[in-house]
Motif scaffolding. Structure first.
Motif, PDB file in Angstrom:
ATOM      1  N   ASP A   1       1.955 -77.418 -16.970  1.00 39.26           N
ATOM      2  CA  ASP A   1       3.552 -77.484 -17.439  1.00 39.26           C
ATOM      3  C   ASP A   1       4.074 -76.212 -17.015  1.00 39.26           C
ATOM      4  OD1 ASP A   1       6.305 -77.749 -18.347  1.00 39.26           O
ATOM      5  OD2 ASP A   1       5.521 -79.052 -20.061  1.00 39.26           O
TER       6      ASP A   1
ATOM      7  N   PHE B   1       3.505 -86.196  -6.022  1.00 38.11           N
ATOM      8  CA  PHE B   1       4.800 -85.826  -6.571  1.00 38.11           C
ATOM      9  C   PHE B   1       5.745 -86.060  -5.815  1.00 38.11           C
ATOM     10  CE2 PHE B   1       8.271 -83.044  -7.464  1.00 38.11           C
ATOM     11  CZ  PHE B   1       8.574 -82.997  -9.059  1.00 38.11           C
TER      12      PHE B   1
ATOM     13  N   ASP C   1       2.951 -80.000  -8.785  1.00 32.21           N
ATOM     14  CA  ASP C   1       4.293 -80.271  -9.289  1.00 32.21           C
ATOM     15  C   ASP C   1       5.207 -79.845  -7.912  1.00 32.21           C
ATOM     16  OD1 ASP C   1       4.446 -77.370  -8.791  1.00 32.21           O
ATOM     17  OD2 ASP C   1       4.067 -77.002 -11.106  1.00 32.21           O
TER      18      ASP C   1
END
Length: 282
Positions: free
Chosen positions: A256, A141, A202
């Motif tokens: 997500d 990320f 993330d």
């Protein structure tokens, strides 16, 4: 889990050795609207994007990059695997060549820039044993890379800073037991735990889909012994943040967090796509 039906809106690729075909493709990550497939047999990385036109959504292969491979005569050197985009200008991959050169940083054309990083163990292994025993997954990320070993409960984090890959931390997140003999890594059937099934990252967290059972109990044909109902969550300092318990077993996932859900592949009772709501406040 969420039982809503989903429809296939686009597909791509075929089995073969010709253009736009694959023999051993490995999905190594998604970056914005792009994703990458590492064709292991040919040391290629296919860069694909999800596009939209008046006719609908489709998958486009933008290019294929090939990593150089020039071992010295008589030298056994395995090619890198798990080529994963680190940022707009770099890729990372697993080299499995021991301490100081366990990973490779490459430019956007897949040309090596530097070797870096430590092996999960201090002992030396043969090239074949290192690849087979210490293989794992990479997740990235925006300039930070996380590696998790498949057969050891081990993670490490590195970041691209000031022209080099800086090690942030590494640790074992569960107990294990092994020995090294004749250049091979041997796992204790009564104590070694695993394996890792999937790894995602993330902006805030690291997600580890991990099967906390004895390695020797793994059975590909039994979902209770090859899929997990537990997700371990760590922050980017390596601190365990939470554990999510699922109501079915999975072996691959996409997280997500902004929209509050986790998509996963389950084998119960057949291969299906399942959607979970993430806990509030995560």
């Amino acid at each position: 889990g969420d039982g809503d039906k989903v429809n296939v809106i686009a597909d791509y690729g075929a089995i073969g050795v010709g253009p736009k075909e694959f023999v051993r493709p490995l999905l190594t990550g998604a970056y914005r609207n792009e994703f990458t497939l590492n064709e292991i047999n040919t040391r290629e990385l296919a860069l694909l994007s999800i596009e939209k036109s008046q006719k609908g959504i489709f998958v486009k292969e933008k290019s294929r990059l090939k990593a150089p491979y020039k071992p010295a005569k008589g030298e056994l050197v395995l090619s890198d695997i798990c080529f994963t985009r680190l940022d707009d200008e770099h890729f990372v991959s697993i080299t499995s060549s021991g301490n100081g050169c366990f990973f490779t940083l490459s430019d956007r054309f897949l040309q090596p820039i530097l070797r870096f990083g430590d092996s999960p163990i201090m002992e030396d292994l043969s090239p074949i044993a290192s690849r087979n025993r210490l293989g794992g997954s990479l997740a990235t990320f925006e300039g930070t890379m996380v590696y998790a070993a498949s057969k050891l409960p081990y993670m490490a984090s590195y970041s691209w800073e000031k022209g080099t890959m800086k090690k942030n931390w590494s640790f074992f997140y569960d107990e294990t037991n092994y020995a090294v003999s004749n250049g091979d890594l041997l796992f204790d059937r009564e104590k070694a735990i695993g394996p890792l099934l999937d790894l995602k990252v993330d902006s805030e967290y690291i997600y580890v889909c991990y099967l906390d059972q004895l390695l020797g109990e793994y059975d590909f044909y039994d979902t209770k012994k090859s899929c997990s109902d537990k997700i371990l969550i760590f922050d980017h300092q390596g601190k365990k943040h939470a554990v999510i318990h699922l109501d079915c077993r999975i072996n691959e996932m996409v997280v997500d967090r902004e929209r509050g859900f986790l998509l996963a592949i389950t084998q119960e009772p057949d291969m299906s796509l399942v959607k979970f709501q993430l806990p509030e406040g995560l």
